[in-house]
Design a protein around this motif. Structure first.
Motif, PDB file in Angstrom:
ATOM      1  N   MET A   1       0.475 -30.648   7.355  1.00  0.00           N
ATOM      2  CA  MET A   1       0.777 -29.129   6.724  1.00  0.00           C
ATOM      3  C   MET A   1       1.928 -28.687   6.185  1.00  0.00           C
ATOM      4  O   MET A   1       2.933 -29.640   6.173  1.00  0.00           O
ATOM      5  CB  MET A   1       0.745 -28.218   8.100  1.00  0.00           C
ATOM      6  CG  MET A   1      -0.440 -28.611   9.140  1.00  0.00           C
ATOM      7  SD  MET A   1      -1.935 -27.665   8.753  1.00  0.00           S
ATOM      8  CE  MET A   1      -3.023 -27.874   9.824  1.00  0.00           C
ATOM      9  N   ALA A   2       2.151 -27.572   5.272  1.00  0.00           N
ATOM     10  CA  ALA A   2       2.948 -27.306   4.570  1.00  0.00           C
ATOM     11  C   ALA A   2       4.507 -27.330   5.578  1.00  0.00           C
ATOM     12  O   ALA A   2       4.110 -26.661   6.582  1.00  0.00           O
ATOM     13  CB  ALA A   2       2.898 -26.006   3.834  1.00  0.00           C
ATOM     14  N   GLY A   3       5.497 -27.913   5.074  1.00  0.00           N
ATOM     15  CA  GLY A   3       6.840 -27.708   5.957  1.00  0.00           C
ATOM     16  C   GLY A   3       6.761 -28.887   7.026  1.00  0.00           C
ATOM     17  O   GLY A   3       7.657 -28.750   7.841  1.00  0.00           O
ATOM     18  N   ALA A   4       5.790 -29.574   7.318  1.00  0.00           N
ATOM     19  CA  ALA A   4       5.945 -30.490   8.257  1.00  0.00           C
ATOM     20  C   ALA A   4       6.759 -31.589   8.206  1.00  0.00           C
ATOM     21  O   ALA A   4       7.284 -32.227   9.004  1.00  0.00           O
ATOM     22  CB  ALA A   4       4.387 -31.409   8.639  1.00  0.00           C
ATOM     23  N   GLY A   5       7.228 -31.860   6.871  1.00  0.00           N
ATOM     24  CA  GLY A   5       8.180 -32.712   6.668  1.00  0.00           C
ATOM     25  C   GLY A   5       7.810 -34.023   5.797  1.00  0.00           C
ATOM     26  O   GLY A   5       8.400 -34.879   5.935  1.00  0.00           O
ATOM     27  N   LYS A   6       6.562 -34.003   5.081  1.00  0.00           N
ATOM     28  CA  LYS A   6       6.043 -34.937   4.547  1.00  0.00           C
ATOM     29  C   LYS A   6       7.113 -35.569   3.646  1.00  0.00           C
ATOM     30  O   LYS A   6       7.496 -36.754   3.475  1.00  0.00           O
ATOM     31  CB  LYS A   6       4.991 -34.541   3.377  1.00  0.00           C
ATOM     32  CG  LYS A   6       3.711 -34.293   4.249  1.00  0.00           C
ATOM     33  CD  LYS A   6       2.482 -33.928   3.593  1.00  0.00           C
ATOM     34  CE  LYS A   6       2.753 -32.728   2.654  1.00  0.00           C
ATOM     35  NZ  LYS A   6       3.056 -31.369   3.422  1.00  0.00           N
ATOM     36  N   SER A   7       7.841 -34.759   2.497  1.00  0.00           N
ATOM     37  CA  SER A   7       8.707 -35.247   1.730  1.00  0.00           C
ATOM     38  C   SER A   7       9.914 -35.904   2.287  1.00  0.00           C
ATOM     39  O   SER A   7      10.241 -37.030   1.698  1.00  0.00           O
ATOM     40  CB  SER A   7       9.140 -34.108   0.495  1.00  0.00           C
ATOM     41  OG  SER A   7       7.898 -33.674   0.095  1.00  0.00           O
ATOM     42  N   THR A   8      10.435 -35.229   3.191  1.00  0.00           N
ATOM     43  CA  THR A   8      11.509 -36.029   3.685  1.00  0.00           C
ATOM     44  C   THR A   8      10.983 -37.287   4.681  1.00  0.00           C
ATOM     45  O   THR A   8      11.816 -38.207   4.677  1.00  0.00           O
ATOM     46  CB  THR A   8      12.136 -34.871   4.944  1.00  0.00           C
ATOM     47  OG1 THR A   8      12.071 -33.696   4.343  1.00  0.00           O
ATOM     48  CG2 THR A   8      13.595 -35.515   5.627  1.00  0.00           C
TER      49      THR A   8
ATOM     50  N   GLY B   1       1.827 -29.973  -0.689  1.00  0.00           N
ATOM     51  CA  GLY B   1       1.843 -29.425   0.282  1.00  0.00           C
ATOM     52  C   GLY B   1       0.920 -28.515   1.065  1.00  0.00           C
ATOM     53  O   GLY B   1       0.771 -28.430   2.218  1.00  0.00           O
TER      54      GLY B   1
ATOM     55  N   ASN C   1       6.713 -35.604  13.887  1.00  0.00           N
ATOM     56  CA  ASN C   1       8.128 -35.601  13.058  1.00  0.00           C
ATOM     57  C   ASN C   1       9.047 -34.670  13.764  1.00  0.00           C
ATOM     58  O   ASN C   1       8.556 -33.732  14.671  1.00  0.00           O
ATOM     59  CB  ASN C   1       7.800 -35.249  11.646  1.00  0.00           C
ATOM     60  CG  ASN C   1       8.900 -35.260  10.660  1.00  0.00           C
ATOM     61  OD1 ASN C   1       9.988 -36.187  10.937  1.00  0.00           O
ATOM     62  ND2 ASN C   1       9.403 -34.613   9.638  1.00  0.00           N
ATOM     63  N   LYS C   2      10.214 -34.688  13.375  1.00  0.00           N
ATOM     64  CA  LYS C   2      11.322 -33.835  13.974  1.00  0.00           C
ATOM     65  C   LYS C   2      11.481 -34.160  15.345  1.00  0.00           C
ATOM     66  O   LYS C   2      11.773 -33.129  16.059  1.00  0.00           O
ATOM     67  CB  LYS C   2      10.968 -32.212  13.599  1.00  0.00           C
ATOM     68  CG  LYS C   2      10.492 -32.143  12.037  1.00  0.00           C
ATOM     69  CD  LYS C   2      10.498 -30.739  11.682  1.00  0.00           C
ATOM     70  CE  LYS C   2       9.967 -30.543  10.075  1.00  0.00           C
ATOM     71  NZ  LYS C   2       9.912 -29.040   9.897  1.00  0.00           N
TER      72      LYS C   2
ATOM     73  N   ASP D   1      14.214 -35.089  16.608  1.00  0.00           N
ATOM     74  CA  ASP D   1      15.581 -34.805  16.862  1.00  0.00           C
ATOM     75  C   ASP D   1      15.877 -33.286  17.704  1.00  0.00           C
ATOM     76  O   ASP D   1      16.442 -32.971  18.049  1.00  0.00           O
ATOM     77  CB  ASP D   1      16.422 -34.962  15.710  1.00  0.00           C
ATOM     78  CG  ASP D   1      15.896 -34.232  14.481  1.00  0.00           C
ATOM     79  OD1 ASP D   1      16.547 -33.269  14.054  1.00  0.00           O
ATOM     80  OD2 ASP D   1      14.736 -34.371  13.898  1.00  0.00           O
ATOM     81  N   VAL D   2      14.710 -32.503  17.095  1.00  0.00           N
ATOM     82  CA  VAL D   2      14.475 -31.165  17.496  1.00  0.00           C
ATOM     83  C   VAL D   2      13.735 -31.005  18.701  1.00  0.00           C
ATOM     84  O   VAL D   2      14.154 -30.395  19.642  1.00  0.00           O
ATOM     85  CB  VAL D   2      13.929 -30.246  16.464  1.00  0.00           C
ATOM     86  CG1 VAL D   2      14.210 -28.652  16.971  1.00  0.00           C
ATOM     87  CG2 VAL D   2      14.998 -30.340  15.228  1.00  0.00           C
TER      88      VAL D   2
ATOM     89  N   SER E   1      12.155 -39.290  13.410  1.00  0.00           N
ATOM     90  CA  SER E   1      12.847 -37.964  12.921  1.00  0.00           C
ATOM     91  C   SER E   1      13.035 -38.359  11.642  1.00  0.00           C
ATOM     92  O   SER E   1      13.899 -39.322  11.405  1.00  0.00           O
ATOM     93  CB  SER E   1      14.007 -37.930  13.754  1.00  0.00           C
ATOM     94  OG  SER E   1      14.961 -37.105  13.099  1.00  0.00           O
ATOM     95  N   SER E   2      12.528 -37.793  10.583  1.00  0.00           N
ATOM     96  CA  SER E   2      12.946 -38.088   9.363  1.00  0.00           C
ATOM     97  C   SER E   2      14.235 -37.689   8.895  1.00  0.00           C
ATOM     98  O   SER E   2      14.780 -38.182   7.947  1.00  0.00           O
ATOM     99  CB  SER E   2      12.156 -37.009   8.114  1.00  0.00           C
ATOM    100  OG  SER E   2      10.784 -37.531   8.715  1.00  0.00           O
ATOM    101  N   MET E   3      14.994 -36.718   9.675  1.00  0.00           N
ATOM    102  CA  MET E   3      16.169 -36.536   9.602  1.00  0.00           C
ATOM    103  C   MET E   3      17.304 -37.676  10.234  1.00  0.00           C
ATOM    104  O   MET E   3      18.078 -38.107   9.066  1.00  0.00           O
ATOM    105  CB  MET E   3      16.604 -35.347  10.445  1.00  0.00           C
ATOM    106  CG  MET E   3      17.899 -34.232   9.741  1.00  0.00           C
ATOM    107  SD  MET E   3      17.528 -33.838   8.100  1.00  0.00           S
ATOM    108  CE  MET E   3      16.908 -32.164   8.524  1.00  0.00           C
TER     109      MET E   3
END
Ligand SMILES: Nc1nc2c(ncn2[C@@H]2O[C@H](COP(=O)(O)OP(=O)(O)OP(=O)(O)O)[C@@H](O)[C@H]2O)c(=O)[nH]1
Length: 369
Positions: free
Chosen positions: A22-29, A122, A186-187, A189-190, A250-252
Protein backbone atom coordinates in the motif's frame (compact mmCIF):
# COMPACT_ATOMS: atom_id res chain seq x y z
CA UNK A 1 22.23 -15.79 4.23
CA UNK A 2 22.72 -19.01 2.36
CA UNK A 3 25.05 -18.68 -0.59
CA UNK A 4 23.35 -18.89 -3.91
CA UNK A 5 26.10 -20.85 -5.56
CA UNK A 6 28.42 -23.78 -4.93
CA UNK A 7 32.01 -23.83 -6.14
CA UNK A 8 32.22 -25.36 -9.60
CA UNK A 9 28.48 -25.70 -10.18
CA UNK A 10 26.86 -23.52 -12.86
CA UNK A 11 25.46 -20.25 -11.60
CA UNK A 12 21.83 -20.36 -10.58
CA UNK A 13 19.42 -17.93 -12.19
CA UNK A 14 18.87 -14.78 -10.14
CA UNK A 15 15.70 -14.50 -8.08
CA UNK A 16 13.35 -11.65 -8.87
CA UNK A 17 11.77 -9.90 -5.90
CA UNK A 18 8.61 -7.98 -6.79
CA UNK A 19 7.88 -5.48 -4.02
CA UNK A 20 4.22 -4.61 -3.65
CA UNK A 21 2.50 -2.68 -0.89
CA UNK A 22 0.00 0.00 0.00
CA UNK A 23 1.10 3.62 -0.50
CA UNK A 24 3.40 4.66 2.32
CA UNK A 25 4.07 1.09 3.55
CA UNK A 26 7.74 1.73 2.87
CA UNK A 27 8.44 -0.04 -0.45
CA UNK A 28 11.05 2.41 -1.69
CA UNK A 29 12.78 2.57 1.69
CA UNK A 30 12.71 -1.24 1.79
CA UNK A 31 14.26 -1.53 -1.69
CA UNK A 32 16.92 0.94 -0.62
CA UNK A 33 17.58 -1.16 2.49
CA UNK A 34 17.90 -4.47 0.67
CA UNK A 35 20.08 -2.76 -1.90
CA UNK A 36 22.47 -1.46 0.76
CA UNK A 37 22.35 -4.81 2.61
CA UNK A 38 23.39 -6.71 -0.53
CA UNK A 39 26.16 -4.19 -1.21
CA UNK A 40 27.45 -4.60 2.33
CA UNK A 41 27.87 -8.39 2.07
CA UNK A 42 31.33 -9.90 1.68
CA UNK A 43 31.71 -10.28 -1.24
CA UNK A 44 29.11 -7.67 -2.23
CA UNK A 45 26.14 -8.97 -4.21
CA UNK A 46 24.67 -5.85 -5.85
CA UNK A 47 21.17 -6.46 -7.18
CA UNK A 48 19.70 -5.37 -10.50
CA UNK A 49 16.96 -2.83 -9.78
CA UNK A 50 13.98 -1.83 -11.91
CA UNK A 51 11.82 1.13 -10.98
CA UNK A 52 8.30 0.74 -12.36
CA UNK A 53 6.83 3.83 -10.69
CA UNK A 54 6.58 6.53 -13.37
CA UNK A 55 5.31 9.17 -10.95
CA UNK A 56 7.92 8.93 -8.21
CA UNK A 57 9.87 12.18 -7.85
CA UNK A 58 13.08 10.54 -6.68
CA UNK A 59 14.12 7.10 -5.54
CA UNK A 60 16.63 6.53 -2.76
CA UNK A 61 18.66 4.00 -4.78
CA UNK A 62 20.45 3.69 -8.11
CA UNK A 63 18.19 1.98 -10.60
CA UNK A 64 19.43 -0.15 -13.47
CA UNK A 65 16.27 0.32 -15.48
CA UNK A 66 13.87 3.14 -14.75
CA UNK A 67 10.45 3.52 -16.34
CA UNK A 68 10.96 7.31 -16.14
CA UNK A 69 13.77 7.08 -18.72
CA UNK A 70 11.32 5.57 -21.20
CA UNK A 71 8.00 7.26 -20.46
CA UNK A 72 7.41 10.84 -19.37
CA UNK A 73 4.45 10.55 -17.01
CA UNK A 74 3.63 14.29 -17.15
CA UNK A 75 3.65 14.23 -20.96
CA UNK A 76 1.37 11.18 -20.94
CA UNK A 77 -1.09 13.01 -18.67
CA UNK A 78 -1.05 16.05 -20.95
CA UNK A 79 -1.25 14.19 -24.24
CA UNK A 80 -4.03 11.85 -23.22
CA UNK A 81 -5.78 14.37 -21.00
CA UNK A 82 -5.60 12.11 -17.95
CA UNK A 83 -5.58 12.49 -14.21
CA UNK A 84 -2.69 11.23 -12.04
CA UNK A 85 -3.85 7.60 -11.76
CA UNK A 86 -4.81 7.34 -15.43
CA UNK A 87 -1.42 8.83 -16.25
CA UNK A 88 0.46 6.26 -14.15
CA UNK A 89 -1.56 3.40 -15.62
CA UNK A 90 -1.07 4.60 -19.21
CA UNK A 91 2.64 5.15 -18.62
CA UNK A 92 2.89 1.60 -17.28
CA UNK A 93 0.93 0.28 -20.28
CA UNK A 94 3.31 2.06 -22.66
CA UNK A 95 6.32 0.69 -20.82
CA UNK A 96 4.85 -2.82 -20.90
CA UNK A 97 4.89 -2.74 -24.70
CA UNK A 98 8.69 -2.60 -24.41
CA UNK A 99 8.97 -5.17 -21.67
CA UNK A 100 10.40 -7.84 -23.97
CA UNK A 101 13.43 -5.57 -24.41
CA UNK A 102 13.63 -5.13 -20.66
CA UNK A 103 13.53 -8.88 -20.19
CA UNK A 104 16.29 -9.36 -22.78
CA UNK A 105 18.51 -6.93 -20.91
CA UNK A 106 17.77 -8.54 -17.54
CA UNK A 107 18.41 -12.02 -18.91
CA UNK A 108 21.77 -10.87 -20.30
CA UNK A 109 22.71 -9.79 -16.78
CA UNK A 110 21.58 -13.08 -15.23
CA UNK A 111 25.15 -14.40 -14.98
CA UNK A 112 26.36 -11.45 -12.96
CA UNK A 113 23.57 -10.84 -10.44
CA UNK A 114 21.82 -12.93 -7.79
CA UNK A 115 18.80 -10.71 -7.26
CA UNK A 116 16.59 -8.64 -9.54
CA UNK A 117 14.35 -6.19 -7.67
CA UNK A 118 11.18 -4.53 -8.95
CA UNK A 119 9.85 -1.45 -7.17
CA UNK A 120 6.20 -0.97 -8.17
CA UNK A 121 3.94 2.12 -8.29
CA UNK A 122 2.75 3.53 -4.98
CA UNK A 123 -0.90 3.03 -5.93
CA UNK A 124 -0.97 -0.71 -5.37
CA UNK A 125 -3.97 -1.47 -7.60
CA UNK A 126 -2.25 0.05 -10.63
CA UNK A 127 0.18 -2.83 -10.61
CA UNK A 128 -1.84 -5.62 -9.02
CA UNK A 129 -5.11 -5.16 -10.92
CA UNK A 130 -3.92 -3.94 -14.31
CA UNK A 131 -3.25 -5.98 -17.42
CA UNK A 132 0.25 -4.45 -17.57
CA UNK A 133 1.04 -5.57 -14.03
CA UNK A 134 -0.07 -9.09 -14.90
CA UNK A 135 1.91 -9.10 -18.16
CA UNK A 136 5.08 -7.87 -16.44
CA UNK A 137 4.67 -10.34 -13.57
CA UNK A 138 4.01 -13.29 -15.88
CA UNK A 139 6.85 -12.34 -18.20
CA UNK A 140 9.43 -12.06 -15.46
CA UNK A 141 8.17 -15.12 -13.58
CA UNK A 142 8.25 -17.11 -16.81
CA UNK A 143 11.93 -16.27 -17.24
CA UNK A 144 13.34 -16.21 -13.69
CA UNK A 145 12.45 -17.60 -10.25
CA UNK A 146 10.24 -14.91 -8.75
CA UNK A 147 8.87 -14.07 -5.34
CA UNK A 148 6.40 -11.40 -4.24
CA UNK A 149 7.39 -9.33 -1.19
CA UNK A 150 4.23 -7.76 0.20
CA UNK A 151 5.25 -4.79 2.35
CA UNK A 152 3.01 -4.04 5.31
CA UNK A 153 3.00 -0.89 7.41
CA UNK A 154 3.05 -2.71 10.78
CA UNK A 155 2.19 0.26 13.04
CA UNK A 156 -0.89 0.91 10.92
CA UNK A 157 -2.04 -2.70 11.05
CA UNK A 158 -2.57 -3.25 14.75
CA UNK A 159 -6.37 -2.93 14.59
CA UNK A 160 -7.89 -6.35 13.83
CA UNK A 161 -10.12 -5.00 11.03
CA UNK A 162 -7.21 -3.23 9.30
CA UNK A 163 -5.05 -6.29 9.75
CA UNK A 164 -7.69 -8.47 8.14
CA UNK A 165 -8.23 -6.07 5.22
CA UNK A 166 -4.51 -6.05 4.56
CA UNK A 167 -4.34 -9.85 4.72
CA UNK A 168 -7.30 -10.21 2.37
CA UNK A 169 -5.58 -7.92 -0.08
CA UNK A 170 -2.39 -9.96 0.20
CA UNK A 171 -4.46 -13.11 -0.26
CA UNK A 172 -5.98 -11.79 -3.49
CA UNK A 173 -2.51 -11.01 -4.86
CA UNK A 174 -1.24 -14.46 -3.90
CA UNK A 175 -4.09 -16.16 -5.72
CA UNK A 176 -3.74 -13.86 -8.70
CA UNK A 177 -0.01 -14.31 -9.17
CA UNK A 178 0.30 -17.85 -7.67
CA UNK A 179 3.91 -16.94 -6.89
CA UNK A 180 5.84 -17.63 -3.68
CA UNK A 181 4.81 -14.92 -1.27
CA UNK A 182 6.54 -13.22 1.65
CA UNK A 183 4.66 -10.97 4.06
CA UNK A 184 7.15 -8.29 5.07
CA UNK A 185 6.07 -6.56 8.27
CA UNK A 186 7.95 -3.28 7.91
CA UNK A 187 8.69 -0.53 10.46
CA UNK A 188 9.28 -2.97 13.32
CA UNK A 189 11.44 -0.27 14.93
CA UNK A 190 8.16 1.52 15.67
CA UNK A 191 5.89 -1.49 16.21
CA UNK A 192 7.17 -5.08 16.64
CA UNK A 193 5.25 -7.57 14.52
CA UNK A 194 4.76 -10.29 17.19
CA UNK A 195 1.04 -9.53 17.47
CA UNK A 196 0.66 -10.23 13.74
CA UNK A 197 2.46 -13.57 13.95
CA UNK A 198 0.31 -14.52 16.93
CA UNK A 199 -2.88 -13.67 15.05
CA UNK A 200 -1.70 -15.61 12.04
CA UNK A 201 -0.74 -18.72 13.96
CA UNK A 202 -3.48 -18.76 16.54
CA UNK A 203 -6.93 -18.24 15.18
CA UNK A 204 -8.44 -17.92 18.66
CA UNK A 205 -6.03 -15.10 19.55
CA UNK A 206 -7.30 -13.15 16.58
CA UNK A 207 -10.92 -13.81 17.50
CA UNK A 208 -10.20 -12.65 21.05
CA UNK A 209 -8.64 -9.43 19.71
CA UNK A 210 -11.65 -8.96 17.51
CA UNK A 211 -14.03 -9.46 20.43
CA UNK A 212 -12.30 -6.86 22.59
CA UNK A 213 -12.44 -4.28 19.82
CA UNK A 214 -15.01 -1.49 19.97
CA UNK A 215 -18.17 -1.83 17.93
CA UNK A 216 -18.11 -5.59 17.64
CA UNK A 217 -21.44 -6.06 19.48
CA UNK A 218 -24.76 -4.36 18.81
CA UNK A 219 -27.07 -2.78 21.40
CA UNK A 220 -28.45 -6.24 22.30
CA UNK A 221 -25.03 -7.71 22.90
CA UNK A 222 -25.06 -9.74 19.68
CA UNK A 223 -21.97 -9.74 17.43
CA UNK A 224 -22.37 -7.12 14.69
CA UNK A 225 -22.58 -8.10 11.04
CA UNK A 226 -19.01 -6.89 10.53
CA UNK A 227 -17.80 -8.91 13.45
CA UNK A 228 -19.44 -12.11 12.21
CA UNK A 229 -18.07 -11.48 8.74
CA UNK A 230 -14.56 -10.96 10.09
CA UNK A 231 -14.82 -14.13 12.15
CA UNK A 232 -15.72 -16.12 9.04
CA UNK A 233 -13.05 -14.41 6.96
CA UNK A 234 -10.40 -15.20 9.53
CA UNK A 235 -11.23 -18.88 9.04
CA UNK A 236 -10.65 -18.47 5.32
CA UNK A 237 -7.38 -16.70 5.96
CA UNK A 238 -6.19 -19.55 8.16
CA UNK A 239 -5.71 -21.58 4.99
CA UNK A 240 -3.94 -18.65 3.30
CA UNK A 241 -1.40 -18.26 6.13
CA UNK A 242 -0.20 -21.83 5.54
CA UNK A 243 1.01 -20.82 2.06
CA UNK A 244 3.32 -18.01 2.97
CA UNK A 245 6.28 -16.83 4.92
CA UNK A 246 6.24 -13.82 7.24
CA UNK A 247 9.22 -11.76 8.36
CA UNK A 248 9.55 -8.59 10.38
CA UNK A 249 11.97 -5.91 9.15
CA UNK A 250 12.85 -2.32 9.74
CA UNK A 251 13.85 -0.60 6.54
CA UNK A 252 15.01 2.24 8.74
CA UNK A 253 17.48 0.29 10.95
CA UNK A 254 18.13 -2.74 8.73
CA UNK A 255 16.81 -5.25 11.27
CA UNK A 256 15.48 -8.52 9.81
CA UNK A 257 17.37 -8.34 6.51
CA UNK A 258 19.07 -11.73 6.80
CA UNK A 259 15.73 -13.38 7.73
CA UNK A 260 14.16 -11.75 4.71
CA UNK A 261 16.83 -13.16 2.38
CA UNK A 262 16.55 -16.60 3.96
CA UNK A 263 12.85 -16.49 3.06
CA UNK A 264 13.72 -15.31 -0.47
CA UNK A 265 16.26 -18.08 -0.99
CA UNK A 266 13.80 -20.68 0.33
CA UNK A 267 11.25 -19.40 -2.18
CA UNK A 268 13.40 -20.57 -5.08
CA UNK A 269 12.61 -24.20 -4.26
CA UNK A 270 8.93 -23.34 -3.86
CA UNK A 271 8.92 -21.60 -7.25
CA UNK A 272 10.52 -24.63 -8.91
CA UNK A 273 8.27 -27.10 -7.10
CA UNK A 274 4.92 -25.34 -7.49
CA UNK A 275 4.94 -22.40 -9.88
CA UNK A 276 7.02 -23.83 -12.74
CA UNK A 277 5.02 -27.05 -13.21
CA UNK A 278 1.85 -24.94 -13.12
CA UNK A 279 3.29 -22.65 -15.76
CA UNK A 280 4.22 -25.65 -17.92
CA UNK A 281 0.73 -27.10 -17.49
CA UNK A 282 -0.86 -23.78 -18.45
CA UNK A 283 1.35 -23.55 -21.53
CA UNK A 284 0.54 -27.07 -22.68
CA UNK A 285 -3.18 -26.48 -21.98
CA UNK A 286 -3.04 -23.39 -24.18
CA UNK A 287 -1.23 -25.35 -26.87
CA UNK A 288 -3.80 -28.14 -26.70
CA UNK A 289 -6.73 -25.70 -26.85
CA UNK A 290 -5.18 -24.12 -29.91
CA UNK A 291 -4.75 -27.51 -31.60
CA UNK A 292 -8.32 -28.47 -30.76
CA UNK A 293 -9.62 -25.17 -32.12
CA UNK A 294 -7.70 -25.71 -35.36
CA UNK A 295 -8.94 -29.27 -35.70
CA UNK A 296 -12.51 -28.22 -34.98
CA UNK A 297 -12.39 -25.48 -37.61
CA UNK A 298 -10.93 -27.89 -40.12
CA UNK A 299 -13.61 -30.49 -39.43
CA UNK A 300 -16.36 -27.92 -39.85
CA UNK A 301 -14.85 -26.71 -43.09
CA UNK A 302 -14.61 -30.24 -44.46
CA UNK A 303 -18.19 -30.95 -43.47
CA UNK A 304 -19.48 -27.74 -45.10
CA UNK A 305 -17.62 -28.49 -48.31
CA UNK A 306 -18.92 -32.06 -48.38
CA UNK A 307 -22.52 -30.81 -47.93
CA UNK A 308 -22.03 -28.22 -50.69
CA UNK A 309 -20.75 -30.87 -53.06
CA UNK A 310 -23.62 -33.23 -52.31
CA UNK A 311 -26.22 -30.52 -52.87
CA UNK A 312 -24.55 -29.11 -55.97
CA UNK A 313 -23.03 -31.94 -58.03
CA UNK A 314 -22.45 -29.66 -61.05
CA UNK A 315 -20.28 -27.36 -58.95
CA UNK A 316 -18.50 -30.37 -57.51
CA UNK A 317 -17.71 -31.64 -61.02
CA UNK A 318 -16.22 -28.25 -62.03
CA UNK A 319 -14.36 -27.81 -58.82
CA UNK A 320 -11.67 -30.34 -59.58
CA UNK A 321 -8.07 -29.96 -58.61
CA UNK A 322 -5.99 -29.76 -61.72
CA UNK A 323 -2.87 -31.76 -61.30
CA UNK A 324 -0.01 -30.54 -63.44
CA UNK A 325 2.16 -33.14 -64.99
CA UNK A 326 4.94 -34.19 -62.67
CA UNK A 327 3.14 -32.68 -59.72
CA UNK A 328 2.19 -35.03 -56.93
CA UNK A 329 -1.48 -35.33 -56.16
CA UNK A 330 -1.29 -35.95 -52.50
CA UNK A 331 -3.43 -34.52 -49.79
CA UNK A 332 -0.50 -33.18 -47.86
CA UNK A 333 0.28 -30.48 -50.46
CA UNK A 334 1.14 -26.89 -49.58
CA UNK A 335 -1.43 -25.00 -47.51
CA UNK A 336 -1.50 -21.31 -47.00
CA UNK A 337 -0.28 -20.61 -43.50
CA UNK A 338 -2.31 -17.94 -41.82
CA UNK A 339 -0.16 -15.86 -39.56
CA UNK A 340 -2.35 -14.06 -37.08
CA UNK A 341 0.40 -13.05 -34.73
CA UNK A 342 -0.47 -9.37 -35.27
CA UNK A 343 -4.11 -9.92 -34.36
CA UNK A 344 -5.65 -8.74 -31.16
CA UNK A 345 -5.18 -12.16 -29.57
CA UNK A 346 -1.95 -13.38 -31.14
CA UNK A 347 -1.87 -17.14 -31.40
CA UNK A 348 -4.89 -17.67 -29.20
CA UNK A 349 -7.22 -19.00 -31.86
CA UNK A 350 -6.86 -19.71 -35.52
CA UNK A 351 -10.11 -20.21 -37.36
CA UNK A 352 -9.26 -21.25 -40.90
CA UNK A 353 -12.91 -20.90 -41.96
CA UNK A 354 -12.56 -17.14 -41.46
CA UNK A 355 -9.46 -16.73 -43.60
CA UNK A 356 -9.62 -13.81 -45.97
CA UNK A 357 -7.63 -13.34 -49.16
CA UNK A 358 -7.74 -10.55 -51.77
CA UNK A 359 -10.00 -11.66 -54.59
CA UNK A 360 -8.26 -13.42 -57.42
CA UNK A 361 -5.54 -14.83 -55.22
CA UNK A 362 -5.30 -18.61 -55.35
CA UNK A 363 -6.11 -20.56 -52.28
CA UNK A 364 -5.25 -24.24 -52.13
CA UNK A 365 -8.03 -25.40 -49.88
CA UNK A 366 -7.63 -28.94 -48.62
CA UNK A 367 -9.89 -31.42 -50.37
CA UNK A 368 -12.98 -32.66 -48.62
CA UNK A 369 -12.74 -36.31 -47.73
N1 LIG B 1 10.15 4.23 11.28
C1 LIG B 1 10.21 3.71 10.07
N2 LIG B 1 9.78 4.44 9.02
C2 LIG B 1 9.85 3.89 7.80
C3 LIG B 1 10.36 2.58 7.58
N3 LIG B 1 10.27 2.32 6.26
C4 LIG B 1 9.77 3.41 5.68
N4 LIG B 1 9.51 4.36 6.59
C5 LIG B 1 8.93 5.69 6.34
O1 LIG B 1 7.63 5.51 5.77
C6 LIG B 1 7.37 6.55 4.83
C7 LIG B 1 6.98 5.95 3.48
O2 LIG B 1 8.09 5.27 2.96
P1 LIG B 1 8.28 5.04 1.40
O3 LIG B 1 9.45 4.16 1.25
O4 LIG B 1 8.24 6.31 0.66
O5 LIG B 1 6.95 4.24 1.12
P2 LIG B 1 6.40 3.72 -0.27
O6 LIG B 1 5.60 2.50 0.02
O7 LIG B 1 7.49 3.58 -1.27
O8 LIG B 1 5.47 4.88 -0.65
P3 LIG B 1 4.90 5.21 -2.09
O9 LIG B 1 5.97 6.00 -2.77
O10 LIG B 1 3.67 5.98 -1.80
O11 LIG B 1 4.68 3.92 -2.74
C8 LIG B 1 8.65 7.41 4.77
O12 LIG B 1 8.47 8.51 5.60
C9 LIG B 1 9.72 6.48 5.33
O13 LIG B 1 10.75 7.18 5.94
C10 LIG B 1 10.79 1.84 8.73
O14 LIG B 1 11.23 0.69 8.66
N5 LIG B 1 10.68 2.46 9.94
Amino acid sequence: MASNQNEGSPKKKPITIITIGMAGAGKSTFVQRINSYLHSLQPPRPPYILNLDPAVASVPFETNIDIRDTVNYHEVMKQYNLGPNGGILTALNLFTTKFDQVLDIVEKRADTVDYVILDTPGQIEIFTWSASGAIITDAIAGALPTVVAYIIDTPRTTAPATFMSNMLYACSILYKTKLPFILVFNKTDVQPHDFALEWMHDFEEFQAALATHNGTRDSEGEPTYMNSLMNSMSLVLDEFYKNLKAVGVSSMTGAGMSEFFEAVDASRAEYEREYLPDLERARSRREQTLQEAKQDSMNRLMKDLAVDRASNPEFARQDQWEVEEGEEDDDGGDMDIIDRSDDVWPGQYIDVTRARRPTGEDINWPRPG
